[in-house]
Design a protein around this motif. Structure first.
Motif, PDB file in Angstrom:
ATOM      1  N   GLN A  63       0.836  -1.195   0.000  1.00  0.00           N
ATOM      2  CA  GLN A  63       0.000   0.000   0.000  1.00  0.00           C
ATOM      3  C   GLN A  63       0.870   1.243   0.000  1.00  0.00           C
ATOM      4  N   LEU A  64       0.434   2.251  -0.722  1.00  0.00           N
ATOM      5  CA  LEU A  64       1.122   3.539  -0.727  1.00  0.00           C
ATOM      6  C   LEU A  64       0.397   4.470   0.230  1.00  0.00           C
ATOM      7  N   LEU A  65       1.159   5.101   1.115  1.00  0.00           N
ATOM      8  CA  LEU A  65       0.603   6.028   2.095  1.00  0.00           C
ATOM      9  C   LEU A  65       1.414   7.310   2.082  1.00  0.00           C
ATOM     10  N   ALA A  66       0.772   8.417   2.370  1.00  0.00           N
ATOM     11  CA  ALA A  66       1.467   9.689   2.543  1.00  0.00           C
ATOM     12  C   ALA A  66       1.294  10.118   3.994  1.00  0.00           C
ATOM     13  N   LEU A  67       2.414  10.360   4.654  1.00  0.00           N
ATOM     14  CA  LEU A  67       2.398  10.761   6.061  1.00  0.00           C
ATOM     15  C   LEU A  67       3.042  12.128   6.219  1.00  0.00           C
ATOM     16  N   ARG A  68       2.556  12.890   7.177  1.00  0.00           N
ATOM     17  CA  ARG A  68       3.190  14.172   7.466  1.00  0.00           C
ATOM     18  C   ARG A  68       4.601  13.936   7.988  1.00  0.00           C
ATOM     19  N   HIS A  69       5.487  14.855   7.681  1.00  0.00           N
ATOM     20  CA  HIS A  69       6.876  14.740   8.122  1.00  0.00           C
ATOM     21  C   HIS A  69       6.944  14.612   9.639  1.00  0.00           C
TER      22      HIS A  69
END
Length: 80
Positions: A63-69
């Motif tokens: 799965q591709l996820l985008a997380l805050r830095h």
């Protein structure tokens, strides 16, 4: 933090690591990560990091996820 462990935010695109601790993440974030299978022992790869401490795109369990830095700083990983 141990010397062989580092925050997920320190990885560069293309690096793969194993998650060792998500206990420092806020409770809501931990619950969401676990729902996606992002937990201790899972392998995670950094796909892309946006400039100026923008979101970090990771791949975990297909799965591709985008997380805050700032959230990536709370996830501890070990580079094999």
């Amino acid at each position: 933090m141990s010397s062989d462990r580092l925050p997920l935010s320190d990885l560069v695109p293309g690096m793969t690591a194993v998650i060792t601790d998500i206990g420092q993440a806020p409770l809501l974030l931990r619950r969401r990560l676990i729902d996606f299978g992002v937990m201790e022992g899972a392998s995670v790869s950094v796909i892309k990091k946006l400039p100026l401490r923008g979101p970090v795109e990771i791949e975990c369990n297909g799965q591709l996820l985008a997380l805050r830095h700032r959230d990536c700083r709370t996830i501890e990983v070990r580079v094999p």
